[in-house]
Design a protein around this motif. Structure first.
Motif, PDB file in Angstrom:
ATOM      1  N   MET A   1      25.391  46.571  63.134  1.00 36.36           N
ATOM      2  CA  MET A   1      25.614  46.616  61.791  1.00 36.36           C
ATOM      3  C   MET A   1      26.027  45.217  61.088  1.00 36.36           C
ATOM      4  O   MET A   1      26.402  44.126  61.806  1.00 36.36           O
ATOM      5  N   THR A   2      25.438  44.677  59.882  1.00 35.19           N
ATOM      6  CA  THR A   2      25.730  43.674  59.246  1.00 35.19           C
ATOM      7  C   THR A   2      27.393  43.318  59.055  1.00 35.19           C
ATOM      8  O   THR A   2      28.036  44.170  58.675  1.00 35.19           O
ATOM      9  N   THR A   3      27.694  42.155  59.293  1.00 29.54           N
ATOM     10  CA  THR A   3      29.211  41.627  59.004  1.00 29.54           C
ATOM     11  C   THR A   3      29.411  40.777  57.892  1.00 29.54           C
ATOM     12  O   THR A   3      28.530  39.716  57.942  1.00 29.54           O
ATOM     13  N   ILE A   4      29.972  40.956  56.940  1.00 27.23           N
ATOM     14  CA  ILE A   4      29.945  40.244  55.831  1.00 27.23           C
ATOM     15  C   ILE A   4      31.374  39.891  55.634  1.00 27.23           C
ATOM     16  O   ILE A   4      32.390  40.865  55.731  1.00 27.23           O
ATOM     17  N   TRP A   5      31.820  38.604  55.241  1.00 20.98           N
ATOM     18  CA  TRP A   5      32.990  38.089  54.816  1.00 20.98           C
ATOM     19  C   TRP A   5      33.141  37.579  53.574  1.00 20.98           C
ATOM     20  O   TRP A   5      32.060  37.044  52.868  1.00 20.98           O
ATOM     21  N   GLU A   6      34.508  37.772  53.045  1.00 18.34           N
ATOM     22  CA  GLU A   6      34.878  37.347  51.566  1.00 18.34           C
ATOM     23  C   GLU A   6      35.565  36.153  51.796  1.00 18.34           C
ATOM     24  O   GLU A   6      36.730  36.104  52.746  1.00 18.34           O
ATOM     25  N   LEU A   7      35.702  35.023  51.150  1.00 18.32           N
ATOM     26  CA  LEU A   7      36.165  33.889  51.352  1.00 18.32           C
ATOM     27  C   LEU A   7      36.853  33.295  49.853  1.00 18.32           C
ATOM     28  O   LEU A   7      36.190  33.519  49.124  1.00 18.32           O
ATOM     29  N   ASP A   8      37.948  32.723  50.152  1.00 19.66           N
ATOM     30  CA  ASP A   8      38.746  31.973  49.064  1.00 19.66           C
ATOM     31  C   ASP A   8      39.232  30.647  49.785  1.00 19.66           C
ATOM     32  O   ASP A   8      39.696  30.574  50.541  1.00 19.66           O
ATOM     33  N   GLU A  29      37.085  40.564  55.890  1.00 21.83           N
ATOM     34  CA  GLU A  29      35.700  41.247  56.229  1.00 21.83           C
ATOM     35  C   GLU A  29      35.573  42.302  55.157  1.00 21.83           C
ATOM     36  O   GLU A  29      36.362  43.026  54.628  1.00 21.83           O
ATOM     37  N   SER A  30      34.413  42.374  54.686  1.00 17.31           N
ATOM     38  CA  SER A  30      34.004  43.464  53.612  1.00 17.31           C
ATOM     39  C   SER A  30      33.912  44.608  54.205  1.00 17.31           C
ATOM     40  O   SER A  30      33.077  44.831  55.336  1.00 17.31           O
ATOM     41  N   PRO A  31      34.561  45.850  53.905  1.00 20.81           N
ATOM     42  CA  PRO A  31      34.229  47.182  54.338  1.00 20.81           C
ATOM     43  C   PRO A  31      32.840  47.492  53.641  1.00 20.81           C
ATOM     44  O   PRO A  31      32.504  47.221  52.408  1.00 20.81           O
ATOM     45  N   LEU A  32      31.957  48.016  54.548  1.00 22.39           N
ATOM     46  CA  LEU A  32      30.556  48.383  53.831  1.00 22.39           C
ATOM     47  C   LEU A  32      30.390  50.070  53.983  1.00 22.39           C
ATOM     48  O   LEU A  32      29.344  50.442  53.350  1.00 22.39           O
ATOM     49  N   ASP A  33      31.264  50.856  54.314  1.00 17.19           N
ATOM     50  CA  ASP A  33      31.201  52.108  54.448  1.00 17.19           C
ATOM     51  C   ASP A  33      32.425  52.870  53.860  1.00 17.19           C
ATOM     52  O   ASP A  33      33.655  52.078  54.175  1.00 17.19           O
ATOM     53  N   THR A  36      35.480  53.201  56.300  1.00 17.79           N
ATOM     54  CA  THR A  36      36.002  52.006  57.209  1.00 17.79           C
ATOM     55  C   THR A  36      37.339  52.082  57.129  1.00 17.79           C
ATOM     56  O   THR A  36      37.883  52.114  55.855  1.00 17.79           O
ATOM     57  N   PRO A  37      38.041  52.049  58.270  1.00 17.62           N
ATOM     58  CA  PRO A  37      39.560  51.861  58.183  1.00 17.62           C
ATOM     59  C   PRO A  37      39.969  50.438  57.878  1.00 17.62           C
ATOM     60  O   PRO A  37      39.347  49.555  58.307  1.00 17.62           O
ATOM     61  N   ILE A  38      40.772  50.519  56.730  1.00 21.01           N
ATOM     62  CA  ILE A  38      41.170  49.158  56.105  1.00 21.01           C
ATOM     63  C   ILE A  38      41.760  48.190  57.217  1.00 21.01           C
ATOM     64  O   ILE A  38      41.673  47.055  57.417  1.00 21.01           O
ATOM     65  N   ASP A  39      42.644  48.928  58.216  1.00 18.18           N
ATOM     66  CA  ASP A  39      43.468  48.305  59.195  1.00 18.18           C
ATOM     67  C   ASP A  39      42.243  47.262  60.233  1.00 18.18           C
ATOM     68  O   ASP A  39      42.798  46.610  60.826  1.00 18.18           O
ATOM     69  N   SER A  40      41.108  48.105  60.221  1.00 21.31           N
ATOM     70  CA  SER A  40      40.110  47.511  61.169  1.00 21.31           C
ATOM     71  C   SER A  40      39.405  46.172  60.608  1.00 21.31           C
ATOM     72  O   SER A  40      38.866  45.470  61.484  1.00 21.31           O
ATOM     73  N   LEU A  41      39.678  45.904  59.421  1.00 23.21           N
ATOM     74  CA  LEU A  41      38.881  44.838  58.829  1.00 23.21           C
ATOM     75  C   LEU A  41      39.638  43.212  59.264  1.00 23.21           C
ATOM     76  O   LEU A  41      40.887  43.171  59.143  1.00 23.21           O
ATOM     77  N   LEU A 105      36.109  42.942  46.704  1.00 27.88           N
ATOM     78  CA  LEU A 105      37.155  43.776  46.507  1.00 27.88           C
ATOM     79  C   LEU A 105      38.397  43.907  47.636  1.00 27.88           C
ATOM     80  O   LEU A 105      39.581  43.772  47.087  1.00 27.88           O
ATOM     81  N   THR A 106      38.017  43.702  48.663  1.00 28.86           N
ATOM     82  CA  THR A 106      39.061  43.526  49.616  1.00 28.86           C
ATOM     83  C   THR A 106      39.990  42.035  49.327  1.00 28.86           C
ATOM     84  O   THR A 106      41.171  42.052  49.627  1.00 28.86           O
ATOM     85  N   LEU A 107      39.206  41.031  49.212  1.00 28.66           N
ATOM     86  CA  LEU A 107      39.793  39.915  48.951  1.00 28.66           C
ATOM     87  C   LEU A 107      40.850  39.618  47.687  1.00 28.66           C
ATOM     88  O   LEU A 107      41.930  39.346  47.727  1.00 28.66           O
TER      89      LEU A 107
END
Length: 286
Positions: A1-8, A29-33, A36-41, A105-107
Motif C-alpha cells: 500500500m502507498t505511504t503518504i506523509w504530510e509535512l510542515d 502519515e496520511s490515513p488513506l482508509d 485506519t486507526p489514528i494511533d497507528s499513523l 487533514l491529519t497535519l
C-alpha cells in the motif's frame, strides 16, 4: 500500500535562548482508509534553530524521520506555500516525490493540538495565532472535454455508512477516519455523484490532482472542485434557481458535517460499483 506523509516546516510561538523563534519540522502519515486507526499513523517532530532554516537541515530531518518510520514515504504533501522552494528542494534531495496539497487533514489537526497543548508548556512561549497561509481563491478552469460528466446529482450518506467504504468496489479512492473530523455515526454527510461513460479515465485523472474539496460559488453559479495548492476546476454550471438551491443546501449540510463531504464517480445511476470515491473535508487554513 502507498505511504503518504504530510509535512510542515515553520516557526512556532516559542523563543530560543537568543530570543529568536524556534522552527519545527512536523511529519505525519496520511490515513488513506476510513477505518485506519489514528494511533497507528507515524508521526515525527524535530525543533530547529532559526539559524539553521534551510533545505539541507530539512532534508536531514526527513532522513531522521525515515530512520524511525516503519516504512519510508512514497510521496509527501505540504500545504504551506510560502515554503514551497525549500520543501521541494529538500524532498528532491531526499529522492521523495513532493506535492503541494490542501489534503493535509491529519497535519492540520496535529498542529492545532500542539498549539493548544504543547507549545504553551514550553519555556519562552509567546502566544500568537497560527500564521495564515490563505491566498485569493483560484479562478476555476474548465475540465478537459474528455472528462466532463454527462450527469450528476447530490446525495447524502450517514457517516456510519461511509465506514463501510472498504467493503465497496471502488477503482480509485481515498478516505480518512471520521473521528478526525469529530463526526458522530448518525451525521448526514453530503456529496456529489458524477456519471460518465468515461468514468474510469475520469477517476484516474482525479486521483492524480490532490483533491481538496467541493464548493458552490455564486458568481457565476457553479460547482467547483478545488485541488492541489491553488487549482480549481468547474464541475457543473448551475443556471437554474432550483439547482442553485440544491447547491446551497449542499453547502449548509457540509458546514453541519464539519466540512466533510464526498465526491463519487460512476458509469451510470444503476451501477453497483464506483470508478472513484473520495472522502473530502474543507479546511479553514486562513
Amino acid at each position: 500500500m502507498t505511504t503518504i506523509w504530510e509535512l510542515d516546516f515553520y516557526s512556532r510561538p516559542v523563543l530560543d535562548e537568543n530570543n529568536k523563534k524556534l522552527w519545527e519540522v512536523l511529519v505525519c502519515e496520511s490515513p488513506l482508509d476510513v477505518q485506519t486507526p489514528i494511533d497507528s499513523l507515524f508521526r515525527y517532530s524535530e525543533f530547529c534553530p532559526s539559524t539553521e532554516v534551510n533545505s539541507v537541515r530539512l532534508r536531514d530531518a526527513l532522513n531522521h524521520a525515515i530512520e524511525q518510520a516503519p516504512k519510508p514515504p512514497d510521496k509527501i504533501r505540504f500545504f504551506r506555500r510560502q515554503m514551497t522552494n525549500m520543501i521541494t528542494k529538500a524532498c528532491e534531495d531526499a529522492d521523495i516525490p513532493v506535492y503541494p496539497s490542501r489534503r493535509t487533514l491529519t497535519l492540520d489537526r496535529w498542529i492545532e493540538q500542539r498549539m493548544e497543548t504543547v507549545y504553551p508548556t514550553m519555556p519562552n512561549y509567546q502566544e500568537s495565532k497560527n500564521p495564515s497561509v490563505a491566498l485569493p481563491p483560484p479562478a476555476p478552469r474548465p475540465l478537459p472535454d474528455a472528462l466532463v460528466g454527462e450527469k450528476w446529482m447530490f446525495a447524502t450518506l450517514e457517516a456510519s455508512v461511509l465506514n463501510e467504504m472498504p467493503e465497496w468496489e471502488i477503482a480509485f479512492s481515498e478516505a480518512f477516519p471520521l473521528e478526525l473530523a469529530d463526526l458522530s455515526p448518525e451525521t448526514p454527510v453530503p456529496g456529489l455523484i458524477l456519471f460518465s461513460t468515461r468514468a474510469l479515465p475520469m477517476a484516474a485523472w482525479m486521483s492524480g490532482i490532490e483533491l481538496a474539496f467541493l464548493k458552490y460559488i455564486d458568481s457565476p453559479p457553479r460547482l467547483v472542485l478545488e485541488a492541489g495548492a491553488d487549482d480549481a476546476w468547474s464541475l457543473a454550471n448551475l443556471p437554474k434557481l432550483t439547482l442553485q438551491t440544491e447547491a446551497k443546501n449542499f453547502e449548509a449540510a457540509k458546514a453541519k458535517a464539519n466540512g466533510v463531504h464526498f465526491l463519487a464517480i460512476q458509469s451510470d445511476p444503476n451501477a453497483e460499483s464506483f470508478a472513484g470515491f473520495w472522502l473530502l473535508q474543507e479546511l479553514n487554513l486562513a
